[in-house]
Write an enzyme that holds these catalytic residues in place. Structure first.
Site, short mmCIF file in Angstrom:
data_model
loop_
_atom_site.label_atom_id
_atom_site.label_comp_id
_atom_site.label_asym_id
_atom_site.label_seq_id
_atom_site.Cartn_x
_atom_site.Cartn_y
_atom_site.Cartn_z
N VAL A 22 13.05 -4.27 -40.09
CA VAL A 22 12.89 -5.49 -39.30
C VAL A 22 14.06 -6.44 -39.57
O VAL A 22 14.66 -6.99 -38.64
CB VAL A 22 11.56 -6.18 -39.64
CG1 VAL A 22 11.49 -7.55 -38.97
CG2 VAL A 22 10.39 -5.31 -39.19
N PRO A 42 15.80 -6.57 -53.16
CA PRO A 42 16.13 -5.59 -54.19
C PRO A 42 16.62 -4.26 -53.62
O PRO A 42 17.37 -3.54 -54.27
CB PRO A 42 14.81 -5.42 -54.95
CG PRO A 42 13.75 -5.88 -54.01
CD PRO A 42 14.37 -6.94 -53.17
N PRO A 171 37.18 1.10 -8.61
CA PRO A 171 37.93 1.92 -7.65
C PRO A 171 37.40 1.91 -6.23
O PRO A 171 38.05 2.44 -5.33
CB PRO A 171 37.79 3.32 -8.25
CG PRO A 171 36.47 3.30 -8.94
CD PRO A 171 36.35 1.91 -9.52
N ASP A 194 41.19 -8.89 -2.82
CA ASP A 194 42.08 -7.85 -2.33
C ASP A 194 41.45 -7.17 -1.13
O ASP A 194 40.25 -7.30 -0.86
CB ASP A 194 42.33 -6.80 -3.42
CG ASP A 194 43.40 -7.23 -4.41
OD1 ASP A 194 44.06 -8.24 -4.16
OD2 ASP A 194 43.54 -6.55 -5.45
N LYS A 216 46.66 -6.63 0.79
CA LYS A 216 47.93 -6.04 1.20
C LYS A 216 47.70 -4.60 1.62
O LYS A 216 46.77 -3.94 1.17
CB LYS A 216 48.94 -6.06 0.05
CG LYS A 216 49.21 -7.44 -0.54
CD LYS A 216 50.07 -7.33 -1.78
CE LYS A 216 50.27 -8.70 -2.44
NZ LYS A 216 51.05 -8.60 -3.69
N GLY A 247 41.09 -4.89 -6.91
CA GLY A 247 40.70 -3.50 -6.99
C GLY A 247 41.13 -2.89 -8.32
O GLY A 247 42.15 -3.26 -8.89
N GLY A 248 40.32 -1.96 -8.83
CA GLY A 248 40.65 -1.30 -10.10
C GLY A 248 40.55 -2.26 -11.27
O GLY A 248 39.58 -3.00 -11.41
N ASP A 249 41.58 -2.26 -12.11
CA ASP A 249 41.65 -3.15 -13.27
C ASP A 249 42.77 -4.17 -13.03
O ASP A 249 43.84 -3.80 -12.55
CB ASP A 249 41.92 -2.35 -14.54
CG ASP A 249 42.03 -3.23 -15.77
OD1 ASP A 249 41.00 -3.40 -16.45
OD2 ASP A 249 43.12 -3.76 -16.06
N THR A 277 39.60 1.33 -13.94
CA THR A 277 40.84 1.60 -13.21
C THR A 277 40.75 2.88 -12.40
O THR A 277 40.22 3.90 -12.86
CB THR A 277 42.04 1.67 -14.17
OG1 THR A 277 43.19 2.09 -13.42
CG2 THR A 277 41.81 2.66 -15.30
N MET A 326 49.52 4.31 -5.61
CA MET A 326 50.34 3.80 -4.51
C MET A 326 51.55 4.70 -4.27
O MET A 326 52.66 4.23 -4.05
CB MET A 326 50.79 2.35 -4.80
CG MET A 326 49.63 1.40 -5.04
SD MET A 326 50.13 -0.22 -5.69
CE MET A 326 50.54 0.22 -7.40
#
Length: 408
Positions: A22, A42, A171, A194, A216, A247-249, A277, A326
């Protein structure tokens, strides 16, 4: 009657009497709060002994004494003996120190709430009558799930300092955004989004949240990066919570570092919420492990905008997995450079379009023929290109790719 308060225990002395199972569970909570923790018992569980060895807490290997409470702000009585716990609670009461009596909450002056955290908010649930830990945990979990699903509007009601939260949306599959990412969206006054990987996440955003699309495409950049940076800063300086949904990371070929720098330079607080990512998750969903013992123990992630630089060419020649984001337009140049640099023409290549979505499609080939296959199948962005032996179609893909991606 029981009241619910928040107590800041950071760097404040918390004394725990007992070191069994506990106590071990409660100790983790106190450590997470940054308490100055002293455990007196103890005998201790392996978990508490390990924390003591690492210096996370102090363990006195003996029975509890009243003097141990001398500098305490908070006390937990969690020995295996109810009479000892009651005695510790009485000592704490005499010293006007709040105490949880693990044997009988009615003998203590405090109860520990079942807690869940959601950004800068915490939800606590306690029993006001007879303690029922499983019940309050069930209620807490149900409330937490409701909040983390984006079902609650977490926007501030009082005016305060503006801030920017850079959120990685993952993604494309909305199920792959992090819990903190969904929480951040529920806190947003403004969302700067995005074009890719964010559309379904915006469905749950309240109608009066301002959504600014700065997306974009390969040939169209309607909002330059400098302007995006300025938008984030302008809204934050006006006192708004701004979520930059990427998008992604944010920090993996996402220019998140530039946006964070712009905020810091303007004195705007910025939080970064990492995302899943596409460089790793899109191949994984398609049954392509970017590393595999015996095939490749390293992976290079690069941008197609940079073409095949010397590092990427060397990696292809040496059998290291190369993941190109890309890179559809640059594929012919990348292949030509790789072959000229000594890469084996038989090296497997996989191109995953619209990964983790219902539109996902995989085109496979080798360095010798992937450009032709990509042209014949009409490969289009967004796509992730994987070069290396891990892209062999007979490795895992036939078993894993049968699992359909989420549609929402």
């Amino acid at each position: 009657m029981t009241a619910l308060f928040g107590i800041d225990l950071k760097d404040r002395r918390v004394v725990v009497a007992g070191a069994g199972n506990v106590a071990s569970r409660r100790v983790r909570r106190f450590l997470a709060e940054g308490a100055d923790l002293v455990v007196v018992a103890p005998v201790a569980t392996a978990d508490i002994r390990q924390h003591a060895q690492h210096g996370d807490l102090v363990w006195h290997e003996r029975g509890i004494e009243e003097a141990d409470l001398a500098e305490a702000w908070f006390v937990l009585a969690a020995t295996d003996a109810p009479e000892v716990n009651d005695r510790v609670a009485a000592w704490a009461e005499a010293r006007r120190v709040f105490c949880i009596d693990a044997s009988d909450a009615s003998h203590g002056s405090a109860r520990q709430a079942a807690l869940s955290r959601h950004g800068d908010l915490a939800i606590g649930v306690i029993s006001t009558g007879t303690p029922d830990p499983r019940r309050i945990r069930a209620v807490r979990d149900a409330l937490a799930a409701h909040v983390d699903a984006g079902e609650v509007d977490l926007r501030r009601r009082r005016e305060g300092h503006g801030r920017v939260i850079l959120v990685g949306a993952g993604p494309g599959d909305p199920g792959l955004v992090t819990v903190r990412g969904r929480q951040a969206l529920a806190e947003a006054d403004v969302v700067v989004a995005d074009r890719l990987g964010t559309a379904e996440l915006l469905v749950s955003v309240p109608y009066d949240v301002e959504v600014i699309n700065v997306g974009k495409s390969p040939d169209t950049h309607p909002v330059p990066q400098d302007r995006i940076n300025a938008i984030l800063v302008e809204h934050a300086l006006a006192g708004r919570t701004v979520v930059r949904l990427k998008g992604g990371d944010p920090f993996v070929l996402g220019r998140g570092g530039e946006e964070a720098h712009a905020c810091i330079a303007a004195g705007v607080p910025v939080e970064v919420v990492p995302g899943v990512t596409s460089a790793l998750s899109v191949p994984a969903r398609a049954g392509i492990p970017v590393t595999q013992r015996g095939l490749s123990t390293a992976v290079l992630v690069t941008s197609g905008h940079a073409g095949a630089d010397a590092t990427a060419v060397t990696a292809m020649a040496e059998g290291t997995t190369v993941v190109v984001l890309m890179g559809v337009a640059a594929l012919p140049d990348i292949v030509t450079a790789g072959l000229a640099g000594g890469a084996d023409p038989a090296t497997p290549v996989a191109i995953v379009e619209s990964g983790t979505t219902v539109e996902e499609r995989v085109t496979r080939g080798t360095l010798a023929d992937i450009v032709r296959f990509a042209g014949e199948t009409g490969v289009k962005p967004p796509a992730v290109i994987v070069v290396g032996n891990v892209a062999r179609p007979d490795l895992l893909a036939s078993q894993i790719a049968a699992t359909p991606p989420r549609s929402g």
